[in-house]
Design an enzyme around this catalytic site. Structure first.
Site, PDB file in Angstrom:
ATOM      1  N   HIS A 306       0.847  -1.190   0.000  1.00 14.45           N
ATOM      2  CA  HIS A 306       0.000   0.000   0.000  1.00 14.45           C
ATOM      3  C   HIS A 306       0.880   1.236   0.000  1.00 14.45           C
ATOM      4  O   HIS A 306       1.920   1.255   0.640  1.00 14.45           O
ATOM      5  CB  HIS A 306      -0.928   0.020   1.226  1.00 14.45           C
ATOM      6  CG  HIS A 306      -2.088   0.927   1.033  1.00 14.45           C
ATOM      7  ND1 HIS A 306      -2.015   2.273   1.276  1.00 14.45           N
ATOM      8  CD2 HIS A 306      -3.339   0.682   0.569  1.00 14.45           C
ATOM      9  CE1 HIS A 306      -3.188   2.817   0.986  1.00 14.45           C
ATOM     10  NE2 HIS A 306      -4.009   1.879   0.546  1.00 14.45           N
ATOM     11  N   ASP A 363      -7.896  -5.439   0.195  1.00 12.67           N
ATOM     12  CA  ASP A 363      -8.415  -6.316  -0.843  1.00 12.67           C
ATOM     13  C   ASP A 363      -8.026  -7.779  -0.651  1.00 12.67           C
ATOM     14  O   ASP A 363      -8.541  -8.648  -1.347  1.00 12.67           O
ATOM     15  CB  ASP A 363      -7.908  -5.852  -2.220  1.00 12.67           C
ATOM     16  CG  ASP A 363      -8.573  -4.559  -2.644  1.00 12.67           C
ATOM     17  OD1 ASP A 363      -9.754  -4.384  -2.309  1.00 12.67           O
ATOM     18  OD2 ASP A 363      -7.912  -3.727  -3.293  1.00 12.67           O
TER      19      ASP A 363
HETATM   20  N1  CMC Z   1       4.010  -7.680  -4.913  1.00 19.35           N
HETATM   21  C1  CMC Z   1       5.359  -7.644  -5.130  1.00 19.35           C
HETATM   22  N2  CMC Z   1       6.115  -6.542  -5.005  1.00 19.35           N
HETATM   23  C2  CMC Z   1       5.496  -5.421  -4.668  1.00 19.35           C
HETATM   24  C3  CMC Z   1       4.121  -5.355  -4.421  1.00 19.35           C
HETATM   25  C4  CMC Z   1       3.384  -6.544  -4.550  1.00 19.35           C
HETATM   26  N3  CMC Z   1       2.043  -6.548  -4.343  1.00 19.35           N
HETATM   27  N4  CMC Z   1       3.773  -4.089  -4.097  1.00 19.35           N
HETATM   28  C5  CMC Z   1       4.909  -3.369  -4.124  1.00 19.35           C
HETATM   29  N5  CMC Z   1       5.946  -4.172  -4.467  1.00 19.35           N
HETATM   30  C6  CMC Z   1       7.368  -3.775  -4.529  1.00 19.35           C
HETATM   31  C7  CMC Z   1       7.677  -3.011  -5.804  1.00 19.35           C
HETATM   32  O1  CMC Z   1       8.101  -3.861  -6.832  1.00 19.35           O
HETATM   33  C8  CMC Z   1       8.745  -2.057  -5.321  1.00 19.35           C
HETATM   34  O2  CMC Z   1       9.956  -2.770  -5.229  1.00 19.35           O
HETATM   35  P1  CMC Z   1      11.374  -1.988  -5.497  1.00 19.35           P
HETATM   36  O3  CMC Z   1      11.471  -0.952  -4.416  1.00 19.35           O
HETATM   37  O4  CMC Z   1      12.420  -3.056  -5.392  1.00 19.35           O
HETATM   38  O5  CMC Z   1      11.277  -1.409  -6.879  1.00 19.35           O
HETATM   39  C9  CMC Z   1       8.333  -1.702  -3.893  1.00 19.35           C
HETATM   40  O6  CMC Z   1       7.580  -2.861  -3.461  1.00 19.35           O
HETATM   41  C10 CMC Z   1       7.474  -0.459  -3.790  1.00 19.35           C
HETATM   42  O7  CMC Z   1       6.376  -0.593  -4.706  1.00 19.35           O
HETATM   43  P2  CMC Z   1       5.685   0.621  -5.432  1.00 19.35           P
HETATM   44  O8  CMC Z   1       4.933   0.120  -6.623  1.00 19.35           O
HETATM   45  O9  CMC Z   1       6.667   1.715  -5.642  1.00 19.35           O
HETATM   46  O10 CMC Z   1       4.676   1.078  -4.297  1.00 19.35           O
HETATM   47  P3  CMC Z   1       3.473   2.047  -4.512  1.00 19.35           P
HETATM   48  O11 CMC Z   1       3.248   2.710  -3.230  1.00 19.35           O
HETATM   49  O12 CMC Z   1       3.680   2.897  -5.715  1.00 19.35           O
HETATM   50  O13 CMC Z   1       2.260   1.044  -4.885  1.00 19.35           O
HETATM   51  C11 CMC Z   1       0.479  -0.476  -4.701  1.00 19.35           C
HETATM   52  C12 CMC Z   1       1.283   0.626  -4.001  1.00 19.35           C
HETATM   53  C13 CMC Z   1      -0.756  -0.807  -3.854  1.00 19.35           C
HETATM   54  C14 CMC Z   1      -0.017   0.008  -6.081  1.00 19.35           C
HETATM   55  C15 CMC Z   1       1.369  -1.721  -4.873  1.00 19.35           C
HETATM   56  O14 CMC Z   1       1.787  -2.190  -3.599  1.00 19.35           O
HETATM   57  C16 CMC Z   1       0.675  -2.845  -5.646  1.00 19.35           C
HETATM   58  O15 CMC Z   1       0.708  -2.855  -6.883  1.00 19.35           O
HETATM   59  N6  CMC Z   1       0.000  -3.830  -4.925  1.00 19.35           N
HETATM   60  C17 CMC Z   1      -0.735  -4.848  -5.565  1.00 19.35           C
HETATM   61  C18 CMC Z   1      -2.094  -4.302  -6.011  1.00 19.35           C
HETATM   62  C19 CMC Z   1      -3.036  -4.092  -4.842  1.00 19.35           C
HETATM   63  O16 CMC Z   1      -3.190  -4.959  -3.997  1.00 19.35           O
HETATM   64  N7  CMC Z   1      -3.729  -2.946  -4.862  1.00 19.35           N
HETATM   65  C20 CMC Z   1      -4.729  -2.615  -3.857  1.00 19.35           C
HETATM   66  C21 CMC Z   1      -4.324  -1.448  -2.994  1.00 19.35           C
HETATM   67  S1  CMC Z   1      -5.358  -1.294  -1.522  1.00 19.35           S
HETATM   68  C22 CMC Z   1      -6.895  -0.854  -2.117  1.00 19.35           C
HETATM   69  C23 CMC Z   1      -6.931   0.453  -2.804  1.00 19.35           C
HETATM   70  O17 CMC Z   1      -6.565   1.472  -2.187  1.00 19.35           O
HETATM   71  O18 CMC Z   1      -7.343   0.494  -3.954  1.00 19.35           O
END
Ligand code: CMC
Length: 429
Positions: A306, A363
């Site tokens: 998140h 989720d």
């Molecule tokens: N699985 C594997 N790696 C992950 C995941 C994951 N679910 N989420 C983040 N990472 C890694 C990512 O690859 C990155 O690694 P590095 O620093 O080595 O490049 C690091 O963690 C930070 O990720 P980010 O994408 O920069 O983080 P963000 O804050 O931009 O994204 C997120 C947040 C929710 C989009 C992301 O964690 C994600 O894609 N999660 C899976 C989708 C999900 O479950 N979404 C629902 C969110 S909660 C409900 C809502 O608010 O809609």
């Protein structure tokens, strides 16, 4: 304590006012920086940018705190219901008895949609994703209230808000009925919001639908937990679209589209599809964790991570408890819940997830409850939208009542070609 920040650019100092929130969060106000210095700020994904001040929802991502208008989410999930929580979010306080009755009556009384709209559903293929139907139907509501669309006119807004809340659940249920090839079930004014929705989803003209209080409570809890989450992608979209003075329905329809994406509300569908894939193809949990860590796989562990929560997601905690309870009470043994728990345990012990502070989000377990309730997978994001609706409306109303009225319009740093000549066709390579 200084109440001014300072930035030095090309040897010149610029003072930046400091703003402090009611929970002591701090920001530097850079709104005059470009005017004074020629510089803008760049912040990909807006991870460090506050777009507004807001009095609706407080989140402390490190401590796992989420409060609506000051009330902790866990308390609301236990003691409140979705209609009361919606009122709280939109109008600022819990309703007294008379206000609650009036609001409930409004929501029940405005649940029907125009008969002409029911025909729209027939135009969609049965394979249409219900989020496509929902967003276009909500935008279409604008066509029925041409005299109440001025966002600056409080009487217009007060006219539309209960109607949108009441009708969106009907649209959601009808999109399911149409996809199933079943006749739509009209809402009943003597039923509360959640009972009405469940009856419109699962009732048929052939027999009266029996309302299960356990399902009603579970639905109330799920909707409350999704009801607001401050400046997330869909809410920011609603604000941005609304800042152009687009009407309420158009602004919310845009929010629905933003929610649809798998990184946002679409994740609940993706989680269950991921769990089903693991079950169907008997993929070891270890292998899933390996794929999630491999940046080249293009695979993420859905329902994990998140932008704001870096410790735990308080909504996920409440949902996990409810999914255990609901399934036990309904006598359901869902293998997907076992897989989800195994995945969670494996991920939480893994250094990749620990270092990046990746925890289960809202989720991760919500889909398991929706499945137990009989809600099909492609309706999960629609359920999220129903829950998030009062939050979208609250932010849209707050923006119009308190903002400076300026259209939202970020800037950019241009990285393309500098000026160059137009090359005639016969000279192009
Ligand atoms: N699985 C594997 N790696 C992950 C995941 C994951 N679910 N989420 C983040 N990472 C890694 C990512 O690859 C990155 O690694 P590095 O620093 O080595 O490049 C690091 O963690 C930070 O990720 P980010 O994408 O920069 O983080 P963000 O804050 O931009 O994204 C997120 C947040 C929710 C989009 C992301 O964690 C994600 O894609 N999660 C899976 C989708 C999900 O479950 N979404 C629902 C969110 S909660 C409900 C809502 O608010 O809609």
């Amino acid at each position: 304590m200084s109440d001014q920040g300072e930035i030095i650019l090309e040897g010149k100092s610029y003072k930046l006012p400091v703003i402090e929130g009611s929970e002591k969060e701090k920001a530097v106000d850079i709104s005059k920086l470009r005017q004074d210095s020629g510089y803008i700020t760049i912040d990909s994904g807006y991870g460090n940018t506050g777009a507004c001040k807001s009095a609706i929802t407080f989140i402390d991502g490190d401590k796992g705190i989420l409060r609506y208008r000051g009330i902790p989410i866990e308390v609301l999930a236990e003691k409140s219901d979705f209609v009361e929580t919606s009122y709280l979010l939109m109008y600022g306080n819990l309703p007294n008895r008379a206000q609650r009755e009036e609001f409930r009556n409004q929501l029940s009384g405005h649940s029907m949609i125009h008969e002409g709209m029911i025909k729209f559903f027939d135009g969609y293929p049965t394979t249409a994703h219900p989020m496509a139907t929902l967003s276009s139907m909500v935008c279409s509501l604008s066509a029925y209230y041409p005299e109440h669309l001025d966002p600056k006119d409080k009487t217009h807004v007060n006219h539309l808000v209960p109607r949108l809340l009441a009708k969106m659940k009907t649209i959601a249920a009808y999109s399911y009925k149409k996809a199933k090839g079943q006749p739509v079930i009209y809402p009943k004014t003597d039923l509360d919001y959640c009972s009405n929705f469940l009856r419109m989803m699962f009732g048929t003209p052939a027999e009266e639908y029996k309302i299960d209080p356990l399902m009603v409570k579970a639905l109330n809890v799920l909707l409350i937990l999704h009801a607001d989450h401050e400046q997330n992608c869909s809410t920011s979209t609603v604000r941005l679209v609304g800042s152009s003075d687009a009407n309420l329905f158009a602004s919310v329809a845009a929010g629905i589209c933003a929610l649809w994406g798998p990184k946002h509300g679409g994740a609940n569908q993706e989680v269950v599809e991921m769990l089903q894939l693991i079950e169907r193809e008997k993929i070891p949990v270890k292998e899933i964790i390996r794929r999630a860590k491999d940046k080249n796989s293009g695979f993420r562990l859905m329902g994990f991570g998140h932008r704001v929560y870096k410790n735990f997601d308080p909504r996920a905690r409440v949902i996990k408890v409810y999914s255990d309870k609901l399934l036990a009470n309904m006598g359901i043994k869902d293998p997907l819940l076992d897989i989800a728990k195994e995945l969670e345990e494996a991920a939480l012990q893994d250094d990749f997830f620990k270092e990046r502070k990746l925890y289960p989000n809202v989720d991760f377990y919500s889909g398991v409850i929706y499945r137990a309730m009989g809600i099909p997978t492609d309706m999960f994001t629609v359920m999220f939208a129903l829950g998030r609706l009062p939050g979208w409306i609250a932010h849209w109303m707050e923006m119009h009542s308190e903002g400076d009225g300026r259209i939202g319009r970020p800037r950019q740093i241009y990285s393309g070609e500098t000026e160059r000549p137009y090359v005639p066709m016969d000279q192009r390579k």
